[in-house]
Write an enzyme that holds these catalytic residues in place. Structure first.
Site, PDB file in Angstrom:
ATOM      1  N   ASP A 158      57.075  33.693  42.801  1.00 57.37           N
ATOM      2  CA  ASP A 158      57.732  32.564  43.333  1.00 57.37           C
ATOM      3  C   ASP A 158      59.179  32.485  42.643  1.00 57.37           C
ATOM      4  OD1 ASP A 158      55.154  31.206  44.321  1.00 57.37           O
ATOM      5  OD2 ASP A 158      54.767  31.485  42.054  1.00 57.37           O
ATOM      6  N   HIS A 186      51.307  27.840  39.887  1.00 53.78           N
ATOM      7  CA  HIS A 186      51.535  28.606  41.054  1.00 53.78           C
ATOM      8  C   HIS A 186      50.683  27.975  42.284  1.00 53.78           C
ATOM      9  CE1 HIS A 186      51.894  31.926  44.089  1.00 53.78           C
ATOM     10  NE2 HIS A 186      50.389  31.706  44.146  1.00 53.78           N
TER      11      HIS A 186
HETATM   12  P1  NAX Z   1      41.946  40.208  49.513  1.00 50.89           P
HETATM   13  O1  NAX Z   1      40.761  39.302  49.853  1.00 50.89           O
HETATM   14  O2  NAX Z   1      42.419  41.316  50.114  1.00 50.89           O
HETATM   15  O3  NAX Z   1      41.304  40.844  48.178  1.00 50.89           O
HETATM   16  C1  NAX Z   1      40.560  40.290  47.241  1.00 50.89           C
HETATM   17  C2  NAX Z   1      39.597  41.253  46.426  1.00 50.89           C
HETATM   18  O4  NAX Z   1      38.933  40.649  45.620  1.00 50.89           O
HETATM   19  C3  NAX Z   1      38.402  41.656  47.651  1.00 50.89           C
HETATM   20  O5  NAX Z   1      38.403  43.096  47.533  1.00 50.89           O
HETATM   21  C4  NAX Z   1      37.158  41.021  46.849  1.00 50.89           C
HETATM   22  O6  NAX Z   1      36.094  41.695  47.058  1.00 50.89           O
HETATM   23  C5  NAX Z   1      37.521  41.093  45.197  1.00 50.89           C
HETATM   24  N1  NAX Z   1      36.850  40.309  44.428  1.00 50.89           N
HETATM   25  C6  NAX Z   1      36.210  39.311  44.775  1.00 50.89           C
HETATM   26  N2  NAX Z   1      35.448  38.785  43.615  1.00 50.89           N
HETATM   27  C7  NAX Z   1      35.522  39.858  42.817  1.00 50.89           C
HETATM   28  C8  NAX Z   1      34.989  40.201  41.332  1.00 50.89           C
HETATM   29  N3  NAX Z   1      34.117  39.119  40.904  1.00 50.89           N
HETATM   30  N4  NAX Z   1      35.466  41.245  40.647  1.00 50.89           N
HETATM   31  C9  NAX Z   1      36.378  42.215  41.335  1.00 50.89           C
HETATM   32  N5  NAX Z   1      36.792  41.829  42.635  1.00 50.89           N
HETATM   33  C10 NAX Z   1      36.441  40.862  43.262  1.00 50.89           C
HETATM   34  O7  NAX Z   1      43.005  39.271  48.482  1.00 50.89           O
HETATM   35  P2  NAX Z   1      44.367  39.769  48.038  1.00 50.89           P
HETATM   36  O8  NAX Z   1      45.379  39.228  49.127  1.00 50.89           O
HETATM   37  O9  NAX Z   1      44.544  41.194  47.424  1.00 50.89           O
HETATM   38  O10 NAX Z   1      44.743  38.438  46.985  1.00 50.89           O
HETATM   39  C11 NAX Z   1      44.030  38.482  45.741  1.00 50.89           C
HETATM   40  C12 NAX Z   1      44.157  37.368  45.191  1.00 50.89           C
HETATM   41  O11 NAX Z   1      45.843  37.159  44.862  1.00 50.89           O
HETATM   42  C13 NAX Z   1      43.945  35.901  45.852  1.00 50.89           C
HETATM   43  O12 NAX Z   1      43.216  35.117  45.238  1.00 50.89           O
HETATM   44  C14 NAX Z   1      45.128  35.425  46.384  1.00 50.89           C
HETATM   45  O13 NAX Z   1      45.209  33.911  46.427  1.00 50.89           O
HETATM   46  C15 NAX Z   1      45.964  35.725  45.108  1.00 50.89           C
HETATM   47  N6  NAX Z   1      47.438  35.433  45.122  1.00 50.89           N
HETATM   48  C16 NAX Z   1      48.126  35.323  44.353  1.00 50.89           C
HETATM   49  C17 NAX Z   1      49.709  35.222  44.297  1.00 50.89           C
HETATM   50  C18 NAX Z   1      50.453  34.629  43.019  1.00 50.89           C
HETATM   51  O14 NAX Z   1      51.510  34.783  43.090  1.00 50.89           O
HETATM   52  N7  NAX Z   1      49.844  34.562  41.933  1.00 50.89           N
HETATM   53  C19 NAX Z   1      50.260  35.665  45.330  1.00 50.89           C
HETATM   54  C20 NAX Z   1      49.564  36.519  46.265  1.00 50.89           C
HETATM   55  C21 NAX Z   1      48.050  36.006  46.553  1.00 50.89           C
HETATM   56  O15 NAX Z   1      47.977  34.954  47.354  1.00 50.89           O
END
Ligand code: NAX
Length: 328
Positions: A158, A186
Site C-alpha cells: 500500500d 491492510h
Molecule cells: P495463493 O492462493 O496463490 O497461494 C496461497 C498458498 O497458501 C496456497 O498454495 C495455499 O495452499 C497455501 N496455504 C493455505 N493454507 C496454508 C497453510 N495452513 N500452511 C501453508 N500454506 C498454506 O495466494 P497468493 O496470491 O500467493 O496470496 C497469499 C496471501 O497474501 C493471501 O492471503 C492474500 O490475500 C495475501 N495478500 C496480502 C497482501 C498484503 O499487502 N498484505 C497483498 C497481496 C495478497 O493479496
C-alpha cells in the site's frame, strides 16, 4: 558465513512464485549471504511444491545452500530466523469476510504455536496472508516465547502504491517522494497519509495543491488498488506483493535513511497516537537495522486523518472481536 534460513509459507502459491526466486537471487540479504529456503504449503499442494523446488534447483542460484519442503510447520520452521507467512486461504465464492477470518485464523493459531516451539527468540516474522493484521495478532498471541516486537504485518504494498500515485500527480521521480505512511489495517479502510508525506523534502500538500484529489481519488485509489489489479489481471497482486514483502523485511534489517520512514503493521501497545492497545496496526516506523521498528512520534493528525484512522481502528477492533475466542 553463517547461512540465513528463510521460511516462506504458501510456497506453492503465486506470491511465493515471485518471492522465492528473488530471495534466491540475493534481493533480501545481498549477494554474499548464503541462504537456505524452508518452504511450507498444505499437503494437498505437495506436488506443486516439489515443482517449485525443481525450478529453484534448476536456476543453480549460487547463494542457495538448501531447499527444504514440507507441510508440517514445526519441521519447516525449525532453525529458521526469517519468516514470511504468506500462506492463507483465498476468499471463496459466497464466502463472507468473517468466514475468511475464521478459516485463516486457525492457520495462524497453528503456526504461532509452531513458532513458539521451534523458532528462535530472535526470529523476525512478517505476516502477508490476509487479513494480515489480525492474523499477525493471532500468531504473536500463540508464540509468547518470541517478543511481540518481532512480529509485523505487511502494509508495504500500500505504501509503494501511494508513493507511485503521488509521484505521478506531482510529476516527480519516485525517489523524490518520501515519508509515506499507511495507517491501520491492510484493507479497504486503510489510511494513505498525504498530510505527512513529503515531495522533494517539502510537505506533499504544498506541492500537490489539489486537496480534493488528495482526499478523494488518491485515498480511494490506494484503498481499492488490490481490487483494481484483480479486475485487470484476473488474479490478485503477486509480483508487487512479493516485492513489497522484500522491501518490508529489508526495512527492518537496514537502517532507515535519515528523514524518511516506512509503513509497517506493529503491535500497538503504548503507541504514541492513542490507538487501542493489543492490535496490530500500521504506523510510520523507523529502524536501526537490527530487526526493530520504532513508531515515529509527533506526526500531524489533522481532522481528515483523525476521522479516517478512527474507521480503520474500529474495523480492526471488530476483527479482533470475531477471533476473541482464539486470543484467550
Ligand atoms: P495463493 O492462493 O496463490 O497461494 C496461497 C498458498 O497458501 C496456497 O498454495 C495455499 O495452499 C497455501 N496455504 C493455505 N493454507 C496454508 C497453510 N495452513 N500452511 C501453508 N500454506 C498454506 O495466494 P497468493 O496470491 O500467493 O496470496 C497469499 C496471501 O497474501 C493471501 O492471503 C492474500 O490475500 C495475501 N495478500 C496480502 C497482501 C498484503 O499487502 N498484505 C497483498 C497481496 C495478497 O493479496
Amino acid at each position: 558465513m553463517k547461512i540465513k534460513r528463510v521460511v516462506v509459507t504458501g510456497a506453492a502459491g503465486q506470491i511465493a512464485y515471485s518471492l522465492l526466486f528473488r530471495i534466491a537471487n540475493g534481493d533480501l540479504f545481498g549477494l554474499n549471504q548464503p541462504v537456505a529456503l524452508h518452504l511450507l504449503d498444505v499437503a494437498l499442494h505437495e506436488k506443486t511444491l516439489e515443482g517449485v523446488k525443481m525450478e529453484l534447483d534448476d536456476c543453480a542460484f549460487p547463494l542457495i545452500q538448501e531447499v527444504k519442503i514440507g507441510s508440517d510447520p514445526e519441521e519447516i520452521f525449525g532453525g529458521a530466523d526469517t519468516f514470511f507467512l504468506v500462506g492463507a486461504k483465498p476468499r471463496g465464492p459466497g464466502m463472507e469476510r468473517k468466514d475468511l477470518l475464521q478459516d485463516n485464523a486457525k492457520i495462524f493459531v497453528e503456526q504461532g504455536k509452531a513458532l513458539n516451539r521451534v523458532a528462535s527468540k530472535e526470529a523476525r516474522i512478517l505476516v502477508v496472508g490476509n487479513p494480515c493484521n489480525t492474523n499477525c495478532l493471532i500468531a504473536m498471541h500463540h508464540a509468547p516465547n518470541i517478543p511481540k516486537s518481532h512480529f509485523f504485518s505487511m502494509t508495504r504494498l500500500d505504501q509503494n502504491r501511494a508513493q507511485h500515485q503521488l509521484s505521478i500527480k506531482a510529476n516527480v521521480g519516485l525517489e523524490e517522494v518520501s515519508c509515506v505512511t499507511i495507517w491501520g489495517n491492510h484493507s479497504a479502510t486503510q489510511v494513505p497519509d498525504f498530510v505527512n508525506a513529503k515531495i522533494q523534502g517539502k510537505k506533499a500538500t504544498d506541492v500537490i495543491l489539489d486537496r480534493k484529489w488528495l482526499e478523494g481519488d488518491f485515498v480511494s485509489k490506494i484503498q481499492k488498488r488490490g481490487a483494481e489489479v484483480i479486475n485487470a489481471r484476473g488474479k490478485s497482486s503477486a509480483a508487487s506483493a512479493a516485492n513489497a514483502a522484500l522491501g518490508a523485511m529489508r526495512s527492518l534489517i537496514e537502517p532507515t535513511k535519515a528523514g524518511d520512514w516506512f509503513s509497517m503493521g506493529v503491535y500497538s501497545h503504548k503507541n504514541p497516537y492513542g490507538i487501542q492497545d493489543d492490535l496490530v496496526f500500521s504506523f510510520a516506523c523507523v529502524s536501526k537495522g537490527l530487526g526493530d521498528a520504532e513508531i515515529v512520534k509527533g506526526l500531524e493528525i489533522d481532522p481528515f486523518l483523525k476521522a479516517k484512522i478512527a474507521i480503520t481502528e474500529k474495523e480492526l477492533l471488530e476483527e479482533r472481536d470475531l477471533v476473541a475466542h482464539l486470543l484467550r
